[in-house]
Scaffold this motif. Structure first.
Motif, PDB file in Angstrom:
ATOM      1  N   PHE A  75     -20.972  -6.909 -33.664  1.00  0.00           N
ATOM      2  CA  PHE A  75     -20.755  -5.898 -34.683  1.00  0.00           C
ATOM      3  C   PHE A  75     -20.870  -4.534 -34.020  1.00  0.00           C
ATOM      4  CE2 PHE A  75     -22.612  -9.481 -37.134  1.00  0.00           C
ATOM      5  CZ  PHE A  75     -21.615  -9.634 -38.088  1.00  0.00           C
ATOM      6  N   THR A  76     -20.011  -3.591 -34.415  1.00  0.00           N
ATOM      7  CA  THR A  76     -20.066  -2.269 -33.804  1.00  0.00           C
ATOM      8  C   THR A  76     -19.718  -1.166 -34.787  1.00  0.00           C
ATOM      9  OG1 THR A  76     -19.201  -0.835 -32.022  1.00  0.00           O
ATOM     10  CG2 THR A  76     -17.674  -2.450 -32.965  1.00  0.00           C
ATOM     11  N   ASP A  77     -20.479  -0.095 -34.731  1.00  0.00           N
ATOM     12  CA  ASP A  77     -20.128   1.128 -35.439  1.00  0.00           C
ATOM     13  C   ASP A  77     -18.838   1.684 -34.814  1.00  0.00           C
ATOM     14  OD1 ASP A  77     -20.734   3.431 -37.196  1.00  0.00           O
ATOM     15  OD2 ASP A  77     -21.045   4.487 -35.311  1.00  0.00           O
ATOM     16  N   ILE A  78     -18.219   2.658 -35.497  1.00  0.00           N
ATOM     17  CA  ILE A  78     -16.988   3.257 -34.967  1.00  0.00           C
ATOM     18  C   ILE A  78     -17.223   4.697 -34.502  1.00  0.00           C
ATOM     19  CG2 ILE A  78     -14.634   4.007 -35.521  1.00  0.00           C
ATOM     20  CD1 ILE A  78     -14.365   1.600 -37.347  1.00  0.00           C
ATOM     21  N   ASP A  79     -17.543   5.601 -35.438  1.00  0.00           N
ATOM     22  CA  ASP A  79     -17.628   7.025 -35.098  1.00  0.00           C
ATOM     23  C   ASP A  79     -18.748   7.312 -34.103  1.00  0.00           C
ATOM     24  OD1 ASP A  79     -15.624   8.602 -36.745  1.00  0.00           O
ATOM     25  OD2 ASP A  79     -16.535   7.332 -38.280  1.00  0.00           O
ATOM     26  N   ASP A  80     -18.384   7.915 -32.994  1.00  0.00           N
ATOM     27  CA  ASP A  80     -19.296   8.298 -31.920  1.00  0.00           C
ATOM     28  C   ASP A  80     -19.930   7.092 -31.221  1.00  0.00           C
ATOM     29  OD1 ASP A  80     -18.913  11.115 -32.217  1.00  0.00           O
ATOM     30  OD2 ASP A  80     -20.151  11.029 -34.017  1.00  0.00           O
ATOM     31  N   THR A  81     -19.451   5.894 -31.564  1.00  0.00           N
ATOM     32  CA  THR A  81     -19.822   4.688 -30.835  1.00  0.00           C
ATOM     33  C   THR A  81     -18.605   4.173 -30.066  1.00  0.00           C
ATOM     34  OG1 THR A  81     -21.523   4.060 -32.441  1.00  0.00           O
ATOM     35  CG2 THR A  81     -20.658   2.311 -31.045  1.00  0.00           C
ATOM     36  N   LEU A  82     -17.492   4.010 -30.774  1.00  0.00           N
ATOM     37  CA  LEU A  82     -16.225   3.690 -30.116  1.00  0.00           C
ATOM     38  C   LEU A  82     -15.444   4.951 -29.771  1.00  0.00           C
ATOM     39  CD1 LEU A  82     -14.895   0.694 -32.277  1.00  0.00           C
ATOM     40  CD2 LEU A  82     -15.790   0.588 -29.947  1.00  0.00           C
ATOM     41  N   THR A  83     -15.663   6.012 -30.554  1.00  0.00           N
ATOM     42  CA  THR A  83     -14.858   7.215 -30.396  1.00  0.00           C
ATOM     43  C   THR A  83     -15.560   8.273 -29.548  1.00  0.00           C
ATOM     44  OG1 THR A  83     -15.728   8.304 -32.384  1.00  0.00           O
ATOM     45  CG2 THR A  83     -13.824   6.835 -32.662  1.00  0.00           C
ATOM     46  N   GLU A  84     -14.767   9.223 -29.086  1.00  0.00           N
ATOM     47  CA  GLU A  84     -15.264  10.399 -28.361  1.00  0.00           C
ATOM     48  C   GLU A  84     -14.519  11.613 -28.884  1.00  0.00           C
ATOM     49  OE1 GLU A  84     -14.714   9.707 -24.195  1.00  0.00           O
ATOM     50  OE2 GLU A  84     -16.151   8.035 -24.140  1.00  0.00           O
ATOM     51  N   ASP A  85     -15.266  12.604 -29.366  1.00  0.00           N
ATOM     52  CA  ASP A  85     -14.658  13.806 -29.938  1.00  0.00           C
ATOM     53  C   ASP A  85     -13.636  13.457 -31.019  1.00  0.00           C
ATOM     54  OD1 ASP A  85     -16.130  15.527 -28.235  1.00  0.00           O
ATOM     55  OD2 ASP A  85     -14.679  15.218 -26.634  1.00  0.00           O
ATOM     56  N   GLY A  86     -13.959  12.436 -31.827  1.00  0.00           N
ATOM     57  CA  GLY A  86     -13.119  12.081 -32.957  1.00  0.00           C
ATOM     58  C   GLY A  86     -11.900  11.243 -32.636  1.00  0.00           C
ATOM     59  N   GLN A  87     -11.767  10.806 -31.384  1.00  0.00           N
ATOM     60  CA  GLN A  87     -10.612   9.988 -31.015  1.00  0.00           C
ATOM     61  C   GLN A  87     -11.063   8.691 -30.361  1.00  0.00           C
ATOM     62  OE1 GLN A  87      -8.208  12.799 -28.619  1.00  0.00           O
ATOM     63  NE2 GLN A  87      -6.799  12.862 -30.362  1.00  0.00           N
ATOM     64  N   LEU A  88     -10.211   7.673 -30.469  1.00  0.00           N
ATOM     65  CA  LEU A  88     -10.504   6.372 -29.878  1.00  0.00           C
ATOM     66  C   LEU A  88      -9.904   6.320 -28.474  1.00  0.00           C
ATOM     67  CD1 LEU A  88     -11.611   3.464 -30.328  1.00  0.00           C
ATOM     68  CD2 LEU A  88      -9.297   2.856 -31.097  1.00  0.00           C
ATOM     69  N   PRO A  89     -10.738   6.324 -27.441  1.00  0.00           N
ATOM     70  CA  PRO A  89     -10.199   6.284 -26.071  1.00  0.00           C
ATOM     71  C   PRO A  89      -9.539   4.947 -25.766  1.00  0.00           C
ATOM     72  CG  PRO A  89     -12.542   6.898 -26.096  1.00  0.00           C
ATOM     73  CD  PRO A  89     -12.204   6.382 -27.448  1.00  0.00           C
ATOM     74  N   ALA A  90      -8.541   4.991 -24.893  1.00  0.00           N
ATOM     75  CA  ALA A  90      -7.823   3.770 -24.519  1.00  0.00           C
ATOM     76  C   ALA A  90      -8.763   2.717 -23.951  1.00  0.00           C
ATOM     77  CB  ALA A  90      -6.725   4.102 -23.511  1.00  0.00           C
TER      78      ALA A  90
END
Length: 268
Positions: free
Chosen positions: A21-36
């Motif tokens: 299980f994973t959070d999204i904002d600021d866990t998967l993303t950086e500066d509001g975007q999802l890095p490749a």
């Protein structure tokens, strides 16, 4: 509990993880975007047989897209108000809510009135830009699309929710509030049972969670193999429970480090 480096998670425990299980904002993303690289890590985990499920405060509209297009088993959205899971073979979206349609409509009217009070009493706060796509909660923006508010203002927003009888949780960008007795963990339990055929209590050691902020504390406290990306350290004084392990890097780069540790333990 003292947070350990993700590299200190024993290889046998890392190799046993079958659900992430994973959070999204600021866990998967950086500066509001999802890095490749973060998205690629999701794909790598799925290919290795690890079922990934984002657990987020983001709205139903976003969760529908994520469940359809991302390499995930499903999504728990709006802090546990529902889960969406897309059956690719049947081409059917499964949507399961805590509350029925009538209760959600009644709660929406209460939340709309509460929103006006919060905006009146907390200068600089704003309705989150993704509110239009929400099914069950109210999101108040304190730093995503507005100048960042100080901690006292954020606490006041949370207090106003509580005074109205709502549950309120602070993420890294929003204060989310709702009426109802649920949270991320309760819906993860239901999602795991109904979609994955898993018991998160009995199979805790085979699961992990990754997050970054105070509203992830129930998940940090429950999962034995909970992990934080490095920006969780900014909130250390506000955490009711800490993750067991922490990455060196923040945001998506930190998630990649955690994913690589799990995959490396499997020899992938």
């Amino acid at each position: 509990m003292t947070m350990q480096a993700i590299s200190d998670m024993p290889a046998a425990e890392a190799a046993a993880i079958e659900v992430l299980f994973t959070d999204i904002d600021d866990t998967l993303t950086e500066d509001g975007q999802l890095p490749a690289l973060a998205y690629a890590a999701l794909e790598d985990l799925a290919r290795a047989g690890i079922a990934v499920a984002p657990v987020t405060g983001r709205p139903g509209g976003w969760c529908d897209l994520i469940a359809r297009l991302w390499p995930v088993a499903g999504v728990v959205g709006e802090n546990g108000a529902f889960y969406f899971a897309y059956d690719r073979a049947a081409r059917r979206m499964r949507r399961e809510f805590v509350a029925g349609p009538e209760e959600r409509r009644a709660n929406r009217a209460r939340l709309d009135a509460l929103a006006m009070r919060i905006l009146d009493e907390v200068p600089g706060a704003a309705i989150a830009s993704d509110q239009l796509y929400r099914e069950a909660d109210l999101a108040i923006d304190f730093c995503e699309d507005v100048p960042a508010l100080d901690r006292a203002a954020v606490a006041r927003i949370q207090q106003l929710f509580t005074e109205a009888g709502a549950v309120a949780k602070v993420s890294s960008i929003h204060v989310n509030g709702w009426f109802g007795d649920y949270d991320k963990l309760t819906m993860c339990r239901r999602f795991a049972a109904e979609v994955l055929g898993r018991d998160i209590d009995a199979q805790n050691a085979r699961m992990a969670f990754v997050g970054d902020s105070p509203n992830d504390a129930p998940m940090f406290g429950f999962f034995r193999n909970s992990c934080g990306v490095a920006n969780v350290l900014r909130f250390r004084e506000q955490l009711e429970a800490e993750p067991a392990y922490v990455a060196r890097a923040e945001g998506g780069a930190g998630f990649v480090q955690i994913a690589r540790h799990l995959l490396g333990a499997r020899g992938v």
